[in-house]
Design a protein around this motif. Structure first.
Motif, PDB file in Angstrom:
ATOM      1  N   SER A  11       0.817  -1.219   0.000  1.00  0.00           N
ATOM      2  CA  SER A  11       0.000   0.000   0.000  1.00  0.00           C
ATOM      3  C   SER A  11       0.844   1.259   0.000  1.00  0.00           C
ATOM      4  O   SER A  11       0.404   2.292  -0.484  1.00  0.00           O
ATOM      5  CB  SER A  11      -0.928   0.012   1.222  1.00  0.00           C
ATOM      6  OG  SER A  11      -1.873  -1.021   1.118  1.00  0.00           O
ATOM      7  N   THR A  70      -0.593  -6.004   2.962  1.00  0.00           N
ATOM      8  CA  THR A  70      -1.326  -4.896   2.339  1.00  0.00           C
ATOM      9  C   THR A  70      -1.571  -3.758   3.330  1.00  0.00           C
ATOM     10  O   THR A  70      -2.079  -2.725   2.936  1.00  0.00           O
ATOM     11  CB  THR A  70      -2.682  -5.363   1.783  1.00  0.00           C
ATOM     12  OG1 THR A  70      -3.511  -5.763   2.880  1.00  0.00           O
ATOM     13  CG2 THR A  70      -2.511  -6.529   0.828  1.00  0.00           C
ATOM     14  N   ASP A 106      -9.965  -3.567  -2.369  1.00  0.00           N
ATOM     15  CA  ASP A 106      -9.129  -2.644  -3.149  1.00  0.00           C
ATOM     16  C   ASP A 106      -7.657  -2.831  -2.814  1.00  0.00           C
ATOM     17  O   ASP A 106      -6.797  -2.780  -3.696  1.00  0.00           O
ATOM     18  CB  ASP A 106      -9.504  -1.182  -2.866  1.00  0.00           C
ATOM     19  CG  ASP A 106     -10.877  -0.838  -3.390  1.00  0.00           C
ATOM     20  OD1 ASP A 106     -11.536  -1.741  -3.940  1.00  0.00           O
ATOM     21  OD2 ASP A 106     -11.304   0.324  -3.234  1.00  0.00           O
ATOM     22  N   ARG A 107      -7.378  -3.016  -1.527  1.00  0.00           N
ATOM     23  CA  ARG A 107      -5.980  -3.236  -1.127  1.00  0.00           C
ATOM     24  C   ARG A 107      -5.428  -4.476  -1.810  1.00  0.00           C
ATOM     25  O   ARG A 107      -4.283  -4.503  -2.243  1.00  0.00           O
ATOM     26  CB  ARG A 107      -5.882  -3.413   0.395  1.00  0.00           C
ATOM     27  CG  ARG A 107      -6.179  -2.175   1.206  1.00  0.00           C
ATOM     28  CD  ARG A 107      -5.503  -2.226   2.580  1.00  0.00           C
ATOM     29  NE  ARG A 107      -5.701  -3.460   3.319  1.00  0.00           N
ATOM     30  CZ  ARG A 107      -6.743  -3.699   4.109  1.00  0.00           C
ATOM     31  NH1 ARG A 107      -7.696  -2.806   4.247  1.00  0.00           N
ATOM     32  NH2 ARG A 107      -6.827  -4.834   4.763  1.00  0.00           N
ATOM     33  N   ARG A 149      -4.714  -3.944  -5.568  1.00  0.00           N
ATOM     34  CA  ARG A 149      -3.433  -3.247  -5.710  1.00  0.00           C
ATOM     35  C   ARG A 149      -2.271  -4.214  -5.440  1.00  0.00           C
ATOM     36  O   ARG A 149      -1.272  -4.230  -6.161  1.00  0.00           O
ATOM     37  CB  ARG A 149      -3.394  -2.059  -4.734  1.00  0.00           C
ATOM     38  CG  ARG A 149      -2.093  -1.254  -4.807  1.00  0.00           C
ATOM     39  CD  ARG A 149      -2.107  -0.102  -3.779  1.00  0.00           C
ATOM     40  NE  ARG A 149      -0.765   0.357  -3.497  1.00  0.00           N
ATOM     41  CZ  ARG A 149      -0.240   1.500  -3.969  1.00  0.00           C
ATOM     42  NH1 ARG A 149      -0.949   2.299  -4.728  1.00  0.00           N
ATOM     43  NH2 ARG A 149       1.005   1.830  -3.661  1.00  0.00           N
ATOM     44  N   GLU A 165      -1.604  -6.560  -8.424  1.00  0.00           N
ATOM     45  CA  GLU A 165      -0.865  -5.891  -9.498  1.00  0.00           C
ATOM     46  C   GLU A 165       0.593  -5.648  -9.080  1.00  0.00           C
ATOM     47  O   GLU A 165       1.529  -5.861  -9.856  1.00  0.00           O
ATOM     48  CB  GLU A 165      -1.543  -4.561  -9.859  1.00  0.00           C
ATOM     49  CG  GLU A 165      -0.900  -3.888 -11.068  1.00  0.00           C
ATOM     50  CD  GLU A 165      -1.493  -2.501 -11.375  1.00  0.00           C
ATOM     51  OE1 GLU A 165      -2.621  -2.217 -10.928  1.00  0.00           O
ATOM     52  OE2 GLU A 165      -0.788  -1.708 -12.032  1.00  0.00           O
ATOM     53  N   GLN A 177      -3.560  -0.395 -13.547  1.00  0.00           N
ATOM     54  CA  GLN A 177      -4.513   0.386 -12.757  1.00  0.00           C
ATOM     55  C   GLN A 177      -3.814   1.272 -11.729  1.00  0.00           C
ATOM     56  O   GLN A 177      -4.091   2.450 -11.616  1.00  0.00           O
ATOM     57  CB  GLN A 177      -5.426  -0.608 -12.030  1.00  0.00           C
ATOM     58  CG  GLN A 177      -6.501   0.010 -11.176  1.00  0.00           C
ATOM     59  CD  GLN A 177      -7.698   0.396 -12.016  1.00  0.00           C
ATOM     60  OE1 GLN A 177      -7.914  -0.139 -13.102  1.00  0.00           O
ATOM     61  NE2 GLN A 177      -8.466   1.362 -11.526  1.00  0.00           N
ATOM     62  N   SER A 178      -2.845   0.708 -10.993  1.00  0.00           N
ATOM     63  CA  SER A 178      -2.193   1.443  -9.919  1.00  0.00           C
ATOM     64  C   SER A 178      -0.768   1.860 -10.236  1.00  0.00           C
ATOM     65  O   SER A 178      -0.257   2.793  -9.618  1.00  0.00           O
ATOM     66  CB  SER A 178      -2.166   0.598  -8.637  1.00  0.00           C
ATOM     67  OG  SER A 178      -3.471   0.261  -8.236  1.00  0.00           O
TER      68      SER A 178
END
Lengths: 323, 415
Positions: B102, B130, B150-151, B154, B157, B176-177
């Motif tokens: 994160s 995360t 969502d974490r 991410r 990815e 995306q991230s």
């Protein structure tokens, strides 16, 4: 005069890749010569031949040296300020107070492209962001007072909550509550080294830097820049002697020792800098430490050995812990 | 030769017991003493542990400053710098650090761990987390914790980019991230790629592990929980074209061991009595992600709890334990504080070895992440009492078979 040795961990074309034993030999040699610090690069302009990232390398070097200051480059694009502050605070404890963070004010487009910022920042945004970033890192480094840790087993008080301070920073680019989860540095805070300064960066450097690295130029232009930086520091309410300005200088093997010593002496005596950041190939360090340094010492320009144990103390900066 | 278990030495602050730092024999200045960590790492290496393991959080552990000041967990070394220092002070043991998906970028993290891998000649591993703590989020400009799903998106990815960089795959990622243009500017890992460790036990966490992990660190109190987790995770791997043996599942275990059972119990009780009630309750509250546990009578039962966005799987485990044993909040807090929801064994070397052997041979674990209650004493006790007992039973190595962490763990070298 103050002396740093630049450590370019990416071997030059034609040289063999630098493994850890060669790098540590180089740094120990600089330590035996009594130089204030080594400054390790991180990324190279082209493809690097180094197997190491600079902050991890520094941690390892800290365990095989005792006195020499260890400075690593780390980019404001590659790290979040909280993580960078933590890494360097931890390195400073590992090394017992010998660490510096070298931040460049020049944006590296290669980093932007690999750190999810393909468009990068405009020069003015990058500059404002860098100063905000530096302020956060320095603030986090001061989150714990030097006497905050009590270690009182029977009383059940590990630390004094009054001596731990939140940062509560809310700025244009970052918001960081703090505090850092690493203890106070043995040298108060790690040393902040800035380079890559263009004209609009000079005030930022004069307000914040402990050490400024300047590219070499003519003796006259160096003198003008040095005086200008000191004036700016005074204008910002700082003692200009609370920062050190070092000129980058490359040392080539075909220079004679007397000529090199003369060149350094003349720039130093005309007060165009506080010292030098010597850029020398790994294999050429002997020539500098064994031939040039003794001449500088004979002339009373470089101190014999280390007086203190922290990098701040080597540099004669406040907060050295054991000055 | 029969299969042998893998062992991690989980180094944390003054010890895994919340009151460890108050123990007369605990090294209270551990968080500012690098020599202490060098000694611990060498002791673990002398006992032939597969690896040392460091957890991490980018912030304080406890929001209440008064509570935090009664624990030793507010300050310590940042683990990547710590392990980089230990890399050149050891020669064989694996070095695994936690780092968050994160609050990092994959290019920088991949590069940093690969550098650690080069410094250690192929002994590095990354434990992917995360980050579920709002205290950490506040240090990274976030106004609130991101939702669990969502974490993990991410993280998925992130892990894909990191392994791609380590494996030297064609560069260029625009997702995306994250976006990454270039390959890493460091040579390939001496062990093919650093070892990938994961700890999330939720459904999405298990899928991510089944897809990418080499080692899974988990918390399981009972044999049945451990077995269910083990079978579930190994069962998910075929979907990603992987063999069950490609992941080593290593539950955490917090042993308190002594020459006799009575001594072990005394040692454990001595630690439990050092836990202040408010610290125990606060620690339990933070794992349950509820802030007002202190409102309930401390000698009464745990109240009904809503499902949180924090550590879903851990929470379920704690609640189940409390109901099963009919524990009061104080009892649960003390019980939990000692091992943080991990499995605890109090007894002689033979008793500890029996329990480990039962889980290992019963197909509930490939090894264990050992969480000593205080340092250095309890790491030494495990090394001098339990390790020789495991060796006598042929369950643990007498010496390292190879040079890299992948060698120790019996993991395939990625091509």
């Amino acid at each position: 005069m103050h002396l740093a040795i630049s450590l370019n961990i990416a071997a030059a074309t034609g040289e063999t890749v630098l493994d850890f034993s060669r790098i540590s030999k180089f740094v120990r040699q600089a330590e035996a010569a009594g130089v204030d610090m080594i400054v390790s690069s991180d990324t190279a302009d082209g493809p690097s031949s180094s197997p190491f990232e600079a902050t991890t390398l520094l941690a390892a070097l800290a365990t095989v040296t005792d006195r020499i200051g260890l400075v690593a480059s780390a980019s404001t694009l590659a790290h979040q300020p909280y993580n960078l502050a933590r890494r360097f605070a931890s390195l400073d404890i590992i090394s017992h107070g010998r660490i510096g963070w070298h931040a460049t004010m020049a944006q590296d487009s290669r980093e932007a492209a690999n750190f999810s910022r393909p468009e990068g920042f405009s020069d003015t945004d990058f500059r404002r962001r860098a100063e905000e970033y530096i302020g956060i890192v320095r603030g986090l480094w001061q989150g714990w007072d030097a006497d905050a840790l009590l270690f009182d087993k029977t009383g059940g008080r590990f630390h004094d909550p009054e001596k731990m301070h939140l940062l509560d920073h809310k700025g244009e680019f970052f918001s960081v509550r703090g505090p850092l989860n690493v203890a106070r540095s043995p040298q108060d805070t790690p040393v902040l080294v800035l380079s890559g300064l263009s004209e609009p960066d000079l005030d930022i450097a004069a307000r914040n830097a402990d050490v400024i690295l300047l590219e070499s130029g003519s003796a006259e232009s160096a003198k003008i820049r040095f005086d200008d930086l000191r004036r700016r520091a005074t204008a910002a309410g700082r003692d200009p002697d609370a920062m050190r300005v070092l000129t980058n200088i490359s040392f080539a093997p075909d220079d004679t020792r007397a000529a090199t010593a003369d060149r350094l002496e003349s720039q130093f005596r005309t007060r165009s800098c506080d010292g030098f950041n010597i850029q020398v190939r790994c294999s050429m360090l002997d020539e500098f430490t064994d031939l040039v340094l003794p001449v500088l010492r004979q002339r009373g320009l470089v101190r014999e050995g280390y007086r203190g144990t922290t990098l701040r103390s080597h540099l004669g900066l406040a907060g050295g812990g054991d000055r | 030769m029969t299969a042998q278990m893998k062992l991690g030495a989980f180094l944390w602050a003054t010890g895994h017991h919340i009151a460890a730092w108050r123990h007369p024999k605990a090294h209270v200045t551990a968080g500012v003493d690098i020599d202490h960590y060098v000694q611990l790492a060498r002791a673990a290496e002398a006992a032939k542990f597969d690896m040392i393991f460091c957890e991490d959080a980018a912030g304080l552990r406890e929001a209440n400053i008064g509570i935090a000041s009664q624990t030793s967990r507010s300050i310590g070394f940042e683990p990547i710098s710590l392990l980089s220092a230990l890399a050149v002070q050891t020669s064989r043991i694996g070095l695994v650090s936690t780092a968050s998906t994160s609050y990092n970028e994959p290019y920088g993290l991949a590069r940093t761990f690969l550098s650690l891998d080069h410094l250690s000649s192929g002994r590095a591993g990354w434990n992917l987390v995360t980050s579920a703590s709002p205290i950490e989020a506040a240090n990274f400009g976030s106004t609130g914790l991101k939702p669990h799903a969502d974490r993990y998106e991410r993280a998925r990815e992130f892990a894909e980019v990191v392994t791609g960089l380590w494996h030297g795959k064609a560069s260029g990622h625009d997702g995306q991230s994250f976006s990454v243009r270039d390959p890493l500017d460091l040579p390939r890992s001496p062990q093919g790629a650093p070892v990938m460790v994961q700890a999330g036990a939720s459904d999405v966490g298990r899928d991510l592990a089944a897809r990418t992990a080499d080692v899974v660190f988990t918390a399981a109190q009972t044999f049945d929980e451990a077995k269910a987790f083990y079978d579930d995770l190994k069962g998910r791997m075929a979907a990603y074209g992987r063999e069950p043996d490609d992941i080593k599942i290593m539950p955490g275990v917090s042993p308190v061991v002594a020459e006799t059972e009575a001594e072990a119990r005394d040692k454990h009780e001595e630690l439990q009595e050092l836990i202040p009630d408010d610290v125990g309750v606060a620690l339990l509250s933070s794992y349950l992600s509820i802030s007002d546990l202190w409102r309930y009578p401390i000698d009464g039962p745990l109240p009904e709890l809503p499902e949180s966005e924090g550590m879903k799987s851990r929470q379920a485990l704690v609640v189940e334990q409390s109901r099963r044993d009919g524990l009061s909040i104080r009892q649960l807090a003390r019980h939990f504080a000692g091992a943080r929801g991990h499995w605890r064994i109090v007894g002689t070397a033979a008793q500890v070895a029996d329990e480990l052997q039962a889980r290992f041979e019963g197909g509930a674990a490939d090894g264990f992440n050992v969480m000593p209650s205080y340092f250095p004493g309890e790491l030494d006790a495990f090394a001098t009492l339990v390790v020789p007992e495991l060796r006598r039973r042929g369950l643990f190595r007498k010496d390292y078979e190879g040079r890299t962490l992948r060698d120790h763990l019996g993991l395939k070298r990625p091509v």
